[in-house]
Design an enzyme around this catalytic site. Structure first.
Site, PDB file in Angstrom:
ATOM      1  N   ASN A  89       0.862  -1.193   0.000  1.00 41.87           N
ATOM      2  CA  ASN A  89       0.000   0.000   0.000  1.00 41.87           C
ATOM      3  C   ASN A  89       0.892   1.235   0.000  1.00 41.87           C
ATOM      4  O   ASN A  89       1.482   1.579   1.018  1.00 41.87           O
ATOM      5  CB  ASN A  89      -0.886  -0.039   1.263  1.00 41.87           C
ATOM      6  N   LYS A  93       0.089   4.259  -0.240  1.00 43.13           N
ATOM      7  CA  LYS A  93      -0.589   5.447   0.325  1.00 43.13           C
ATOM      8  C   LYS A  93      -0.409   6.641  -0.635  1.00 43.13           C
ATOM      9  O   LYS A  93      -0.335   6.437  -1.840  1.00 43.13           O
ATOM     10  CB  LYS A  93      -0.065   5.736   1.729  1.00 43.13           C
ATOM     11  N   HIS A 153      -9.413   0.597   5.580  1.00 45.76           N
ATOM     12  CA  HIS A 153      -8.086   0.884   6.153  1.00 45.76           C
ATOM     13  C   HIS A 153      -8.253   1.842   7.329  1.00 45.76           C
ATOM     14  O   HIS A 153      -9.118   2.720   7.310  1.00 45.76           O
ATOM     15  CB  HIS A 153      -7.184   1.506   5.081  1.00 45.76           C
ATOM     16  N   GLU A 195      -6.689   4.363   8.262  1.00 52.49           N
ATOM     17  CA  GLU A 195      -6.609   5.802   7.931  1.00 52.49           C
ATOM     18  C   GLU A 195      -7.940   6.302   7.358  1.00 52.49           C
ATOM     19  O   GLU A 195      -8.334   7.445   7.600  1.00 52.49           O
ATOM     20  CB  GLU A 195      -5.434   6.045   6.963  1.00 52.49           C
ATOM     21  N   GLU A 255      -4.753  -5.319  10.957  1.00 48.61           N
ATOM     22  CA  GLU A 255      -3.795  -4.234  11.086  1.00 48.61           C
ATOM     23  C   GLU A 255      -4.041  -3.487  12.390  1.00 48.61           C
ATOM     24  O   GLU A 255      -4.879  -2.559  12.430  1.00 48.61           O
ATOM     25  CB  GLU A 255      -3.961  -3.253   9.923  1.00 48.61           C
ATOM     26  N   GLY A 285       2.540   2.390  10.704  1.00 51.25           N
ATOM     27  CA  GLY A 285       3.427   3.538  10.517  1.00 51.25           C
ATOM     28  C   GLY A 285       4.146   3.986  11.780  1.00 51.25           C
ATOM     29  O   GLY A 285       4.713   5.075  11.819  1.00 51.25           O
ATOM     30  N   SER A 339       3.821  -1.924  10.396  1.00 47.44           N
ATOM     31  CA  SER A 339       5.286  -1.864  10.552  1.00 47.44           C
ATOM     32  C   SER A 339       5.979  -3.185  10.249  1.00 47.44           C
ATOM     33  O   SER A 339       6.976  -3.537  10.885  1.00 47.44           O
ATOM     34  CB  SER A 339       5.646  -1.352  11.954  1.00 47.44           C
TER      35      SER A 339
HETATM   36  C1  PEP Z   1      -0.656   0.112   6.126  1.00 44.27           C
HETATM   37  O1  PEP Z   1      -0.822   1.303   5.933  1.00 44.27           O
HETATM   38  O2  PEP Z   1      -1.498  -0.700   5.732  1.00 44.27           O
HETATM   39  C2  PEP Z   1       0.540  -0.321   6.841  1.00 44.27           C
HETATM   40  C3  PEP Z   1       0.597  -1.560   7.255  1.00 44.27           C
HETATM   41  O3  PEP Z   1       1.513   0.630   7.031  1.00 44.27           O
HETATM   42  P1  PEP Z   1       2.992   0.394   7.630  1.00 44.27           P
HETATM   43  O4  PEP Z   1       3.535  -0.874   7.030  1.00 44.27           O
HETATM   44  O5  PEP Z   1       3.765   1.595   7.195  1.00 44.27           O
HETATM   45  O6  PEP Z   1       2.842   0.287   9.106  1.00 44.27           O
END
Ligand code: PEP
Length: 253
Positions: free
Chosen positions: A9, A11, A98, A100, A170, A176, A216
């Site tokens: 992803n 973003k 997601h 966000e 997640e 992040g 992460s």
């Molecule tokens: C995500 O945005 O789905 C995600 C897992 O981000 P990150 O790997 O940067 O934590």
């Protein structure tokens, strides 16, 4: 055997030229280094979908996905992009729910449910994201939160519809932040999700549905996360923006 999937992803990162470069680097590395049984999904910004779709056309190992879709079929929704439009440029996947989108854009479970249904009706595979906040985990409510996200956004689906969905667990506190769920925490929640699906839809479906970990995940920790029985791959944010790192994650099974 469940499908193994690693999705990147991106973003709101990369301009069009940079996105094409990243996609072509990943595609070349995946072609050379990755086994056929792993599905890689590139999830760039909307503006890059058509171009990257053309670039990867016919490639069996690398697919295309969008980061979001509208909760409406079509019409006067300025700035929105429909599931049908996404499908029409060659994408196979779309992320829905997601964190966000849930937090910054106030999308609740009923909006997410609408998006899942629209995605399915245009033959897109929804990558359905669920996850608890740090407060919810610290208060011991993480299983309850995931259960209600599944119940309210997915469990109206018929069995043959849910069969087409990919789930991504997640934890919001891991996205992040550089804080990853431990392999134990990831396996525990993935197992809970699979068991919840089993109770509602039966063992066959529960054993078929891919559940990805996101938060992460990087080239250093992917191996121990992917080694768990109920972890079928990853949804990768930050680390998907570097072709070498992302491909190394894909190779971590
Ligand atoms: C995500 O945005 O789905 C995600 C897992 O981000 P990150 O790997 O940067 O934590």
């Amino acid at each position: 055997m469940r499908k193994k999937i690693v999705a990147g992803n991106w973003k709101m990162n990369t301009d069009f030229k940079g996105g094409l470069k990243l996609a072509s680097e990943v595609m070349n590395m995946v072609n050379d280094e990755v086994m056929d049984d792993i599905q890689v999904v590139l999830i760039p910004p909307f503006t890059h979908l058509f171009g990257i779709g053309q670039l990867i056309k016919g490639n069996k190992k690398v697919s295309l996905g969008a980061q979001n879709c509208a909760a409406h079929i079509s019409g006067a929704y300025t700035g929105e992009v429909s599931a049908e439009m996404i499908r029409s440029v060659g994408a196979d996947y779309v992320i829905v729910g997601h964190s966000e989108r849930r937090h910054l854009f106030k999308e609740d479970n009923s909006v997410v449910e609408e998006k899942v249904k629209l995605a399915l009706s245009y033959s897109l595979i929804p990558i359905f994201c669920c996850g608890e906040s740090l407060d919810e985990r610290n208060n011991g409510r993480h299983f309850q939160i995931i259960n209600s996200q599944l119940e309210e956004a997915l469990f109206e689906l018929e069995k043959d519809e849910l069969l087409k969905v990919v789930i991504a667990y997640e934890p919001v506190w891991a996205i992040g932040t550089g804080k990853t769920a431990s392999p134990y925490q990831a396996q525990e929640m993935h197992h809970f999700i699979r068991t919840t699906i089993k109770e509602k839809y039966g063992e066959d479906l529960a054993n078929t549905i891919p559940i990805l970990y996101g938060g992460s995940c990087n080239a250093k920790n992917a191996k121990e996360l992917f080694a768990n029985a109920d972890v079928d791959g990853g949804l990768i944010g930050g680390a998907s923006l570097k072709s070498r790192d992302f491909t190394d994650i894909v190779k971590s099974f």
